[in-house]
Design a protein around this motif. Structure first.
Motif, PDB file in Angstrom:
ATOM      1  N   ARG A   9       0.756  55.102  59.541  1.00 23.26           N
ATOM      2  CA  ARG A   9       1.610  54.808  58.372  1.00 23.26           C
ATOM      3  C   ARG A   9       0.769  54.634  57.115  1.00 23.26           C
ATOM      4  NH1 ARG A   9       3.743  51.372  61.961  1.00 23.26           N
ATOM      5  NH2 ARG A   9       3.064  49.507  60.835  1.00 23.26           N
ATOM      6  N   ALA A  10      -0.364  53.935  57.241  1.00 23.96           N
ATOM      7  CA  ALA A  10      -1.230  53.692  56.088  1.00 23.96           C
ATOM      8  C   ALA A  10      -1.757  55.001  55.517  1.00 23.96           C
ATOM      9  CB  ALA A  10      -2.393  52.771  56.465  1.00 23.96           C
ATOM     10  N   PHE A  11      -2.272  55.877  56.383  1.00 28.25           N
ATOM     11  CA  PHE A  11      -2.804  57.143  55.882  1.00 28.25           C
ATOM     12  C   PHE A  11      -1.696  58.081  55.430  1.00 28.25           C
ATOM     13  CE2 PHE A  11      -6.906  55.880  57.543  1.00 28.25           C
ATOM     14  CZ  PHE A  11      -7.743  56.384  56.561  1.00 28.25           C
ATOM     15  N   GLY A  12      -0.535  57.998  56.054  1.00 31.38           N
ATOM     16  CA  GLY A  12       0.602  58.795  55.596  1.00 31.38           C
ATOM     17  C   GLY A  12       0.989  58.439  54.180  1.00 31.38           C
ATOM     18  N   PHE A  13       0.907  57.159  53.860  1.00 38.24           N
ATOM     19  CA  PHE A  13       1.272  56.691  52.522  1.00 38.24           C
ATOM     20  C   PHE A  13       0.116  56.871  51.542  1.00 38.24           C
ATOM     21  CE2 PHE A  13       1.937  53.518  49.236  1.00 38.24           C
ATOM     22  CZ  PHE A  13       3.230  53.803  48.876  1.00 38.24           C
ATOM     23  N   LEU A  14      -1.053  56.374  51.905  1.00 35.65           N
ATOM     24  CA  LEU A  14      -2.214  56.450  51.001  1.00 35.65           C
ATOM     25  C   LEU A  14      -2.749  57.869  50.882  1.00 35.65           C
ATOM     26  CD1 LEU A  14      -4.083  53.207  52.032  1.00 35.65           C
ATOM     27  CD2 LEU A  14      -2.712  53.594  49.980  1.00 35.65           C
ATOM     28  N   GLY A  15      -2.513  58.677  51.898  1.00 38.48           N
ATOM     29  CA  GLY A  15      -2.972  60.052  51.860  1.00 38.48           C
ATOM     30  C   GLY A  15      -2.113  60.954  50.997  1.00 38.48           C
ATOM     31  N   LYS A  16      -0.961  60.459  50.591  1.00 39.41           N
ATOM     32  CA  LYS A  16      -0.102  61.236  49.704  1.00 39.41           C
ATOM     33  C   LYS A  16      -0.802  61.349  48.364  1.00 39.41           C
ATOM     34  CE  LYS A  16       4.693  61.689  48.446  1.00 39.41           C
ATOM     35  NZ  LYS A  16       6.021  61.101  48.611  1.00 39.41           N
TER      36      LYS A  16
END
Length: 118
Positions: free
Chosen positions: A18-25
């Protein structure tokens, strides 16, 4: 007797995904890091984050506010001013973003990234 659940040691942690899905945007991490230097208005953020369009900046700020990482404050004027700043949750990311920045400087030199994308 209850069944024991076997976990694959290689399974990705859901929170990390979830963290990388959000921050990776694109732009989210950059905006959070930029706001780590202090509150800023829309125009200041647009100047600080080269290459972001007004519409994308507006969308990303709304997303960050919706996630509770950024606060949006409207100061009645004249002139009316809108200021964005990190929430407590957003500030909690600052050390991790600093560590990622340090890691990238040491392990992802800018010239290497330019060569690989060409």
């Amino acid at each position: 007797m209850s069944e024991q659940v076997q976990h694959d040691a290689r399974a990705c942690d859901g929170a990390l995904a979830r963290a990388f899905g959000f921050l990776g945007k694109r732009w989210n991490g950059i905006l959070l890091a930029t706001l780590g230097s202090g509150p800023a208005g829309f125009s200041e953020l647009r100047r600080a984050v080269a290459g972001i369009s007004d519409s994308v900046l507006s969308d990303r700020l709304a997303e960050l506010c919706g996630a509770g990482l950024v606060h949006r404050t409207v100061h009645e004027g004249p002139p009316v001013a809108v200021v964005y700043e990190l929430s407590d949750s957003g500030r909690a990311l600052t050390p991790a973003l600093r560590e990622l920045t340090t890691w990238a400087r040491e392990n992802l030199p800018a010239d290497r990234c330019a060569r690989e994308s060409a």
